[in-house]
Structures are given as structure tokens and as C-alpha cells.
Design an enzyme around this catalytic site. Structure first.
Site, PDB file in Angstrom:
ATOM      1  N   HIS A  55     133.053  31.027  21.224  1.00  0.00           N
ATOM      2  CA  HIS A  55     134.263  31.135  22.040  1.00  0.00           C
ATOM      3  C   HIS A  55     135.426  31.537  21.144  1.00  0.00           C
ATOM      4  O   HIS A  55     135.811  30.774  20.245  1.00  0.00           O
ATOM      5  CB  HIS A  55     134.587  29.796  22.714  1.00  0.00           C
ATOM      6  CG  HIS A  55     133.515  29.341  23.648  1.00  0.00           C
ATOM      7  ND1 HIS A  55     133.501  29.675  24.990  1.00  0.00           N
ATOM      8  CD2 HIS A  55     132.400  28.609  23.439  1.00  0.00           C
ATOM      9  CE1 HIS A  55     132.428  29.152  25.565  1.00  0.00           C
ATOM     10  NE2 HIS A  55     131.732  28.499  24.637  1.00  0.00           N
ATOM     11  N   LEU A  56     135.967  32.717  21.374  1.00  0.00           N
ATOM     12  CA  LEU A  56     137.110  33.183  20.568  1.00  0.00           C
ATOM     13  C   LEU A  56     138.428  33.037  21.298  1.00  0.00           C
ATOM     14  O   LEU A  56     139.487  33.227  20.688  1.00  0.00           O
ATOM     15  CB  LEU A  56     136.915  34.651  20.161  1.00  0.00           C
ATOM     16  CG  LEU A  56     135.941  34.929  19.021  1.00  0.00           C
ATOM     17  CD1 LEU A  56     135.860  36.433  18.756  1.00  0.00           C
ATOM     18  CD2 LEU A  56     136.343  34.185  17.742  1.00  0.00           C
ATOM     19  N   ARG A  57     138.381  32.765  22.628  1.00  0.00           N
ATOM     20  CA  ARG A  57     139.622  32.657  23.425  1.00  0.00           C
ATOM     21  C   ARG A  57     140.394  33.976  23.397  1.00  0.00           C
ATOM     22  O   ARG A  57     139.847  35.025  23.170  1.00  0.00           O
ATOM     23  CB  ARG A  57     140.496  31.478  22.966  1.00  0.00           C
ATOM     24  CG  ARG A  57     139.757  30.173  22.717  1.00  0.00           C
ATOM     25  CD  ARG A  57     139.030  29.652  23.935  1.00  0.00           C
ATOM     26  NE  ARG A  57     138.557  28.291  23.729  1.00  0.00           N
ATOM     27  CZ  ARG A  57     137.550  27.751  24.415  1.00  0.00           C
ATOM     28  NH1 ARG A  57     136.878  28.452  25.317  1.00  0.00           N
ATOM     29  NH2 ARG A  57     137.190  26.496  24.198  1.00  0.00           N
ATOM     30  N   ASN A 116     134.175  33.255  29.082  1.00  0.00           N
ATOM     31  CA  ASN A 116     134.840  32.300  29.992  1.00  0.00           C
ATOM     32  C   ASN A 116     136.340  32.192  29.718  1.00  0.00           C
ATOM     33  O   ASN A 116     136.874  31.121  29.499  1.00  0.00           O
ATOM     34  CB  ASN A 116     134.163  30.912  29.940  1.00  0.00           C
ATOM     35  CG  ASN A 116     134.266  30.247  28.571  1.00  0.00           C
ATOM     36  OD1 ASN A 116     134.353  30.921  27.551  1.00  0.00           O
ATOM     37  ND2 ASN A 116     134.247  28.923  28.553  1.00  0.00           N
ATOM     38  N   LYS A 134     126.191  36.222  30.984  1.00  0.00           N
ATOM     39  CA  LYS A 134     126.222  34.763  30.888  1.00  0.00           C
ATOM     40  C   LYS A 134     126.212  34.120  32.271  1.00  0.00           C
ATOM     41  O   LYS A 134     127.048  34.448  33.120  1.00  0.00           O
ATOM     42  CB  LYS A 134     127.493  34.343  30.134  1.00  0.00           C
ATOM     43  CG  LYS A 134     127.690  32.849  30.006  1.00  0.00           C
ATOM     44  CD  LYS A 134     126.698  32.218  29.043  1.00  0.00           C
ATOM     45  CE  LYS A 134     126.745  30.714  29.125  1.00  0.00           C
ATOM     46  NZ  LYS A 134     127.133  30.084  27.887  1.00  0.00           N
ATOM     47  N   HIS A 149     122.750  26.615  23.625  1.00  0.00           N
ATOM     48  CA  HIS A 149     123.106  25.270  23.142  1.00  0.00           C
ATOM     49  C   HIS A 149     122.209  24.163  23.724  1.00  0.00           C
ATOM     50  O   HIS A 149     122.676  23.246  24.386  1.00  0.00           O
ATOM     51  CB  HIS A 149     124.582  24.944  23.382  1.00  0.00           C
ATOM     52  CG  HIS A 149     125.148  25.315  24.722  1.00  0.00           C
ATOM     53  ND1 HIS A 149     124.568  24.963  25.909  1.00  0.00           N
ATOM     54  CD2 HIS A 149     126.265  26.012  25.039  1.00  0.00           C
ATOM     55  CE1 HIS A 149     125.304  25.430  26.892  1.00  0.00           C
ATOM     56  NE2 HIS A 149     126.330  26.070  26.405  1.00  0.00           N
ATOM     57  N   LEU A 161     130.121  20.099  25.935  1.00  0.00           N
ATOM     58  CA  LEU A 161     129.088  20.264  26.952  1.00  0.00           C
ATOM     59  C   LEU A 161     128.098  21.324  26.497  1.00  0.00           C
ATOM     60  O   LEU A 161     128.524  22.351  25.957  1.00  0.00           O
ATOM     61  CB  LEU A 161     129.714  20.673  28.294  1.00  0.00           C
ATOM     62  CG  LEU A 161     130.498  19.544  28.971  1.00  0.00           C
ATOM     63  CD1 LEU A 161     131.264  20.071  30.170  1.00  0.00           C
ATOM     64  CD2 LEU A 161     129.556  18.405  29.387  1.00  0.00           C
ATOM     65  N   ASP A 168     128.534  27.712  19.425  1.00  0.00           N
ATOM     66  CA  ASP A 168     129.351  27.217  20.541  1.00  0.00           C
ATOM     67  C   ASP A 168     130.669  26.647  20.020  1.00  0.00           C
ATOM     68  O   ASP A 168     131.216  25.708  20.596  1.00  0.00           O
ATOM     69  CB  ASP A 168     128.583  26.175  21.366  1.00  0.00           C
ATOM     70  CG  ASP A 168     129.235  25.918  22.724  1.00  0.00           C
ATOM     71  OD1 ASP A 168     130.080  26.724  23.147  1.00  0.00           O
ATOM     72  OD2 ASP A 168     128.896  24.890  23.337  1.00  0.00           O
ATOM     73  N   HIS A 184     139.881  23.937  21.262  1.00  0.00           N
ATOM     74  CA  HIS A 184     140.909  23.469  22.200  1.00  0.00           C
ATOM     75  C   HIS A 184     141.979  22.792  21.352  1.00  0.00           C
ATOM     76  O   HIS A 184     141.649  22.141  20.358  1.00  0.00           O
ATOM     77  CB  HIS A 184     140.342  22.426  23.173  1.00  0.00           C
ATOM     78  CG  HIS A 184     139.329  22.962  24.138  1.00  0.00           C
ATOM     79  ND1 HIS A 184     139.667  23.635  25.281  1.00  0.00           N
ATOM     80  CD2 HIS A 184     137.979  22.919  24.124  1.00  0.00           C
ATOM     81  CE1 HIS A 184     138.567  23.982  25.941  1.00  0.00           C
ATOM     82  NE2 HIS A 184     137.523  23.560  25.257  1.00  0.00           N
ATOM     83  N   ALA A 195     136.203  19.763  26.943  1.00  0.00           N
ATOM     84  CA  ALA A 195     134.935  19.726  26.209  1.00  0.00           C
ATOM     85  C   ALA A 195     134.912  20.844  25.188  1.00  0.00           C
ATOM     86  O   ALA A 195     135.265  21.977  25.505  1.00  0.00           O
ATOM     87  CB  ALA A 195     133.774  19.895  27.184  1.00  0.00           C
TER      88      ALA A 195
HETATM   89  C1  NCD Z   1     132.985  25.431  26.070  1.00  0.00           C
HETATM   90  C2  NCD Z   1     134.447  25.882  26.138  1.00  0.00           C
HETATM   91  O1  NCD Z   1     135.320  25.103  25.763  1.00  0.00           O
HETATM   92  O2  NCD Z   1     134.704  27.020  26.552  1.00  0.00           O
HETATM   93  N1  NCD Z   1     132.957  24.006  25.879  1.00  0.00           N
HETATM   94  C3  NCD Z   1     131.928  23.282  25.380  1.00  0.00           C
HETATM   95  O3  NCD Z   1     131.996  22.057  25.401  1.00  0.00           O
HETATM   96  N2  NCD Z   1     130.874  23.860  24.859  1.00  0.00           N
HETATM   97  C4  NCD Z   1     132.273  25.873  27.283  1.00  0.00           C
HETATM   98  C5  NCD Z   1     130.781  25.789  27.159  1.00  0.00           C
HETATM   99  O4  NCD Z   1     130.164  26.546  26.412  1.00  0.00           O
HETATM  100  O5  NCD Z   1     130.192  24.952  27.835  1.00  0.00           O
HETATM  101 ZN    ZN Z   2     129.950  27.664  24.906  1.00  0.00          ZN
END
Ligand code: NCD
Ligand code: ZN
Length: 344
Positions: free
Chosen positions: A16-18, A42, A100, A175, A220, A248, A252, A264
Site C-alpha cells: 500500500h503506497l497511498r 484501495n 484485486k 497475506h 487485517l 502488506d 496509517h 487496520a
Molecule cells: C490494509 C490498508 O490499510 O489498506 N490494511 C491492513 O490491515 N492490511 C488493507 C488490507 O490489505 O486489508
Molecule cells: Zn493490503
């Protein structure tokens, strides 16, 4: 004792790079160690079309540190309205490397995900035909199902029926956190693989809940019992080509983690390689680290392994406790054990 060893440059098959300021702050931590990464779609709003993916890729490339050797591999977020022709064109252009599947409501920013799996049959059929992998967030969202059972129930209720309907579909269980998932992969044909995160090799559910609640260990799928962690370590260190690294890493801000209803995600990009070397050394499997981080993933995705190399040296690594971003600090995953390997 081994003092230094060299492996092919690793890849991260789930990252996740946002976007925006957060992207600029976290990208250097992945780009410095990894050659490529599968970029999760996402965002808010999610990356659903080829046009969205091209624009997001451009924003990532614009945020890239000078001289970085990092290639973002884009993905599309599957919705019930995804157009098979758009997916096929994006794949043919070399823009996307996977699609995805988020069950609607399963995790962060998954509200646009799939609720009725019958509605995505045509896309999955097209993907099977063109060899484009489906990456799954493998948790059911049924509130009746205990959160610790949601992955195992997903396999029975969702994944197995999809694979029976589309036997040629290439699938990556993302994951994985359970013995059941590892066993399911091993028993399947070669078009099924799984990513394993760094943190799920290190923590079990006690780390989150015993002795006070630890929001920075909440992600998660949630970490499970110790026997599951040990099953994941056995899979990761086995050399079996169907298991490979997907960190993963999911940043945050602390403000968003430390809430009555916190987000999460574990942010592991800065120290993942040091932690993995520690884990593999503890299990007497340093010689399998390269397969897990650098060989098995590209082989599954039909890409060559990276030519560049990475050297790890046996000296205590230093990494920050948090990364500052304009949105606030992001805490780096604490492996809760001393580390002895530094990327040099
Ligand atoms: C991920 C996220 O923050 O985008 N969070 C996580 O707990 N892994 C979403 C995800 O991959 O489930
Ligand atoms: Zn993820």
C-alpha cells in the site's frame, strides 16, 4: 557464522503506497530495498479502470526519489461493474499485473468491493483466458463469522467455488494467516499461490491483545494463534515456489491508529528485510530467503527475477521508530525482538 550474504534484489508482491503527501513520505522506504511491488488499488476513490491505474502510476513515478530503481506494478480494484474489455486492454498494454478482489466491507477502503460474486464471472473468465492473476483479500464479511475464522470460511465459501468455476484462473491468496490457507495452497495446482507478510511471521494474537491492547499490531487479516504463525513460518522458509513475500505494508498515521475505532495496518516497509533475515536465520533457513523475497514471486507472475543484488551484513540495523509525514507520524512496525541484519 555467516557475516554477510547477497541475494537478488527483492520484490514486494502486496504493498500500500497511498497517495499525495503520504505516498511521498512512504515510497522511499520501499523504493530503496525493492525492485518492484504490486501496488494495492484501495485508494479513496479506488483504482477501478485502466485510466485510473495509469494516472496513479504517473503519480507514483512523480513521487519517486532521485535515482531509485523501483517499478510499481499496477492493479485494478474489482467491482461488480468492472468491464472485462478494459481489464484485458490494460493487461495487453503492460499497465496492470493483477486484479484485486476485496469482499465488500472486508477491510480498509473496501466499500466498493464485491458483494455478489456471480456478478464478476465475466471478468474472471476473461482473466483466466489471458492469464491475469486475481489477488484475493481472503476474508468473509458475514458478521456471524468470528473474525479469527473469516479466512478459513472464505476458502470454503468463496475461493473454492470461484476456482471450481474458473479452473484456469491464476489466483494469489494475499497475506495468508492460517494453517488452513497454507495447506489449501499446497494441495492445489500450480495456478494458486500465496503471499505472506513480514508481520504475520512475527506476531500472533497475543501480541495484539495480551498485557494491554496494541493498536500498531492490529491489521487485517488479524494475526491468529501461535500454531498458525508457525505454519506460516514453515511455508515461507520451505522454499516452496508457491509462497512469496507480500509485505502488506499499510501506513496509517498514529492519529488514525490510536482511536476508539482505529485503522487496520502494519507499516513494515523500513525494516522488512532486517526482520525477514532474522526470522529465516532463527529457523536455520537463510539459504531460502532469496527464494521467498526475490525468486518465487517473479516466477509466478511470469517476470524475470531482478538482475540487481542486495547484500545483508550481520550488524544491528537502525531504523526510525516512526516516519514523519505532513499528515502526522506513522509508526514503524516493532518486531519485539533484537535484529542483527542490516541491508548494506
Ligand atoms: C490494509 C490498508 O490499510 O489498506 N490494511 C491492513 O490491515 N492490511 C488493507 C488490507 O490489505 O486489508
Ligand atoms: Zn493490503
Amino acid at each position: 557464522m555467516t557475516k554477510t550474504f547477497t541475494i537478488r534484489r527483492p520484490d514486494d508482491w502486496h504493498l500500500h503506497l497511498r497517495d499525495g503527501d503520504m505516498l511521498c513520505a512512504v515510497l522511499p522506504h520501499s523504493a530503496s530495498h525493492f525492485g518492484r511491488a504490486i501496488i494495492m488499488p484501495n485508494l479513496v476513490p479506488p483504482v477501478v479502470t485502466a485510466k485510473d491505474a495509469a494516472a496513479y502510476r504517473d503519480r507514483i513515478l512523480a513521487a519517486m526519489p532521485e535515482g531509485a530503481d523501483f517499478n510499481p506494478l499496477m492493479t485494478l480494484y474489482l467491482t461488480e461493474n468492472t468491464d472485462p474489455a478494459d481489464v484485458a486492454a490494460a493487461h495487453a498494454d503492460g499497465l496492470i499485473h493483477a486484479v484485486k478482489l476485496y469482499p465488500a466491507g472486508a477491510t480498509t477502503n473496501s466499500a466498493s468491493g464485491v458483494a455478489n460474486f456471480d456478478r464478476v464471472g465475466a471478468v474472471l473468465e476473461k482473466m483466466a483466458e489471458i492469464g491475469l492473476p486475481l489477488c484475493t483479500h481472503g476474508e468473509v464479511t458475514d458478521p456471524e463469522i468470528d473474525i479469527f475464522d473469516r479466512e478459513a470460511v472464505f476458502i470454503d465459501r468463496v475461493l473454492d467455488p470461484i476456482r471450481r468455476s474458473h479452473p484456469a484462473l491464476r489466483v494469489v491468496m494475499e497475506h495468508i494467516t492460517t494453517q488452513q490457507a497454507a495447506d489449501y495452497v499446497r494441495a492445489a495446482p500450480e495456478n494458486l499461490a500465496a503471499t505472506i507478510t513480514t508481520h504475520h511471521l512475527v506476531i500472533n494474537r497475543n501480541h495484539i491483545l495480551a498485557g494491554g491492547i496494541k493498536p500498531h499490531y492490529y491489521c487485517l487479516p488479524v494475526a491468529k494463534r501461535e500454531n498458525h504463525r508457525l505454519a506460516l513460518r514453515a511455508a515461507a522458509t520451505s522454499g516452496d515456489p508457491r509462497f512469496f513475500l507480500g509485505t502488506d505494508s499499510a501506513p496509517h498515521t498514529d492519529a488514525n491508529k490510536l482511536l476508539p475505532c482505529g485503522c487496520a495496518g502494519c507499516f513494515t516497509a523500513p525494516n522488512t528485510l532486517s526482520i525477514l533475515a532474522e526470522v529465516f536465520e532463527q529457523d536455520g533457513a537463510l539459504d531460502q530467503l532469496e527464494a521467498f523475497t526475490s525468486l518465487n514471486g517473479p516466477a509466478f507472475y511470469g517476470l524475470p527475477a531482478n538482475e540487481a543484488k542486495m547484500t545483508l551484513t550481520r550488524s544491528p540495523p537502525s531504523f526510525p521508530s516512526h516516519v514523519d509525514t505532513p499528515e502526522g507520524p506513522v509508526t514503524v512496525f516493532d518486531p519485539a525482538m533484537p535484529l542483527h541484519w542490516t541491508v548494506t
